[in-house]
Write a protein that holds these residues in place. Sequence first.
Motif, PDB file in Angstrom:
ATOM      1  N   ARG A  40     -71.674 -35.489 -14.658  1.00 49.16           N
ATOM      2  CA  ARG A  40     -71.254 -34.363 -13.801  1.00 49.16           C
ATOM      3  C   ARG A  40     -71.690 -33.028 -14.356  1.00 49.16           C
ATOM      4  N   ASN A  67     -66.852 -46.132 -22.693  1.00 52.67           N
ATOM      5  CA  ASN A  67     -66.029 -44.983 -22.303  1.00 52.67           C
ATOM      6  C   ASN A  67     -66.595 -44.358 -21.026  1.00 52.67           C
ATOM      7  N   ARG A  71     -71.839 -37.379 -27.310  1.00 48.76           N
ATOM      8  CA  ARG A  71     -71.990 -38.809 -27.542  1.00 48.76           C
ATOM      9  C   ARG A  71     -70.714 -39.535 -27.173  1.00 48.76           C
ATOM     10  N   TRP A  79     -64.496 -33.701 -25.951  1.00 46.30           N
ATOM     11  CA  TRP A  79     -63.297 -33.445 -25.154  1.00 46.30           C
ATOM     12  C   TRP A  79     -62.256 -34.541 -25.305  1.00 46.30           C
ATOM     13  N   ALA A  89     -65.280 -42.941 -18.401  1.00 42.98           N
ATOM     14  CA  ALA A  89     -64.804 -41.620 -17.978  1.00 42.98           C
ATOM     15  C   ALA A  89     -65.579 -40.525 -18.703  1.00 42.98           C
ATOM     16  N   GLN A 107     -55.645 -36.207 -15.984  1.00 47.08           N
ATOM     17  CA  GLN A 107     -57.014 -36.620 -15.688  1.00 47.08           C
ATOM     18  C   GLN A 107     -57.194 -36.851 -14.194  1.00 47.08           C
ATOM     19  N   GLY A 108     -58.448 -36.809 -13.766  1.00 50.48           N
ATOM     20  CA  GLY A 108     -58.743 -37.092 -12.359  1.00 50.48           C
ATOM     21  C   GLY A 108     -58.706 -35.881 -11.443  1.00 50.48           C
ATOM     22  N   HIS A 109     -58.683 -34.693 -12.025  1.00 48.42           N
ATOM     23  CA  HIS A 109     -58.654 -33.473 -11.207  1.00 48.42           C
ATOM     24  C   HIS A 109     -59.859 -32.569 -11.464  1.00 48.42           C
ATOM     25  N   GLY A 110     -60.769 -33.053 -12.300  1.00 47.95           N
ATOM     26  CA  GLY A 110     -61.919 -32.217 -12.607  1.00 47.95           C
ATOM     27  C   GLY A 110     -61.641 -31.148 -13.652  1.00 47.95           C
ATOM     28  N   TYR A 111     -60.510 -31.224 -14.307  1.00 50.35           N
ATOM     29  CA  TYR A 111     -60.207 -30.200 -15.321  1.00 50.35           C
ATOM     30  C   TYR A 111     -61.155 -30.298 -16.515  1.00 50.35           C
ATOM     31  N   ALA A 112     -61.443 -31.542 -16.919  1.00 49.73           N
ATOM     32  CA  ALA A 112     -62.338 -31.706 -18.070  1.00 49.73           C
ATOM     33  C   ALA A 112     -63.723 -31.147 -17.737  1.00 49.73           C
ATOM     34  N   THR A 113     -64.179 -31.409 -16.519  1.00 49.05           N
ATOM     35  CA  THR A 113     -65.474 -30.879 -16.086  1.00 49.05           C
ATOM     36  C   THR A 113     -65.463 -29.355 -16.139  1.00 49.05           C
ATOM     37  N   PHE A 171     -58.504 -35.295 -23.164  1.00 49.32           N
ATOM     38  CA  PHE A 171     -57.519 -34.787 -22.212  1.00 49.32           C
ATOM     39  C   PHE A 171     -56.329 -35.725 -22.094  1.00 49.32           C
ATOM     40  N   ARG A 196     -69.346 -40.424 -17.464  1.00 48.44           N
ATOM     41  CA  ARG A 196     -69.399 -39.892 -16.087  1.00 48.44           C
ATOM     42  C   ARG A 196     -69.227 -38.385 -16.102  1.00 48.44           C
TER      43      ARG A 196
END
Lengths: 193, 197
Positions: A151, A142, A137, A102, A144, A109-115, A104, A147
Amino acid sequence: MALYPNYPLQTERLRLRPFTRGDVDAVFAYRRREDVALYLFDGPLSREECALAVQQRIGQITLEVEGDKVVLGVELASSGALIGEVSLIWRNVDARQGEIGWIFDPAYQGHGYATEAANALLDLGFGPGDMHRIAARCDVRNIASWRLMDRLGMRREAHFREHALFKNQWDEEFVYAILWQEWHSRREASDGG
Amino acid sequence: MSPALPIDTDRLVLRRFERSDLSALCEYHVLPAMQRYTLGRTRDRDEVAGALGIMRGQISLQRPGDTLTLAMIRKDDEKLLGHVSLHWTDCTAGQGEFRFLINPVHSGNGFVREALSALFDLAFGHYRIHRLMARCDGRNHNSIKLLQQMGLRLEAHYREHALFQGEWDEELHFAILDREWQRSSKVEDLPPRHRVA
Ligand SMILES: CC(C)(COP(=O)(O)OP(=O)(O)OC[C@H]1O[C@@H](n2cnc3c(N)ncnc32)[C@H](O)[C@@H]1OP(=O)(O)O)[C@@H](O)C(=O)NCCC(=O)NCCS
């Protein structure tokens, strides 16, 4: 199993869809940045390099043979803004292994979009893709990125120290992974089942 | 960059393989439990002879991709007990991978540890390797214990990341860096003057 997804993939707040030529500026907005490139294989990209990258991604939408990669643009359903990209590689056909990644735009970032987007890609890989294990990997620094792996319910499987050189320095790397059965029980639980 | 062979340890001589090692090599090389750690499948004498032919050529590390394989010979009776090997995987990052096999009849006596210590001295000292790693099966408790006792770190524990002979595999990676390896006494014992200079 060869994979020809129906696009776009819809999630609560996002649409995952193939790249188009019109994405070059949005991609350049994040791939030009030092902070984004810090732990990526490539350094910051020029606009021309972004145009090339986008050109290449336009065709990366199916998995037919080992090594194939699906790379999707992630856009906000509300505004249609392109906020990043996620990828799924078919690493091994016999052992049904995949790898996700991924990138972004820091502005989103910081809104859970990547999750949210990565979960959609796990669903694609484990569901229609019939994968058995999906790994990811990242550089140990890194935070972020790992983490995010946490998640997603991935387990830390490897912590390599000085196993290679990365940008002229000793590399330290994590490998995370999730098995089909682990993904399956997470989905059962979150479906309230 | 050829090392000085054979290498002498307390109870062993580590030397190149010879044609006459075939019978003793067969004793352990054909065992099913060994197949994971051998180069290819070796189920009979012919296949072991093929493997022996390859290992006889693995006598030094000239370039990445090369392998050095040493037979472990017991000094007492000149018996072949097993072998160790060092594979040079990457030049610029100084990476190596080692393997070891011992005839189960002789395991539990510290022979592998003795041979590996000498191999590590060679890898870190002579070949200037930066990091050594080994893979082993998640169920191979003897090897896991040995590697941990030798100060290697568990760096990876892969589950179901591959198929091995039709079954899901579990693989561990152990590794050690040059600065973490305590040289055996033979190499440490430089004359005092040497250290000051
Ligand atoms: C790795 C990367 C994608 C992670 O982005 P991210 O924004 O941290 O990840 P998410 O979109 O999942 O957002 C999670 C954050 O949003 C918060 N969040 C807010 N709403 C949330 C929601 N509904 N769901 C989940 N998290 C939410 C989380 O608490 C978390 O914040 P925190 O880290 O401060 O606790 C991003 O940092 C990146 O692109 N980096 C550069 C490229 C890169 O290195 N790629 C990986 C190479 S291996």
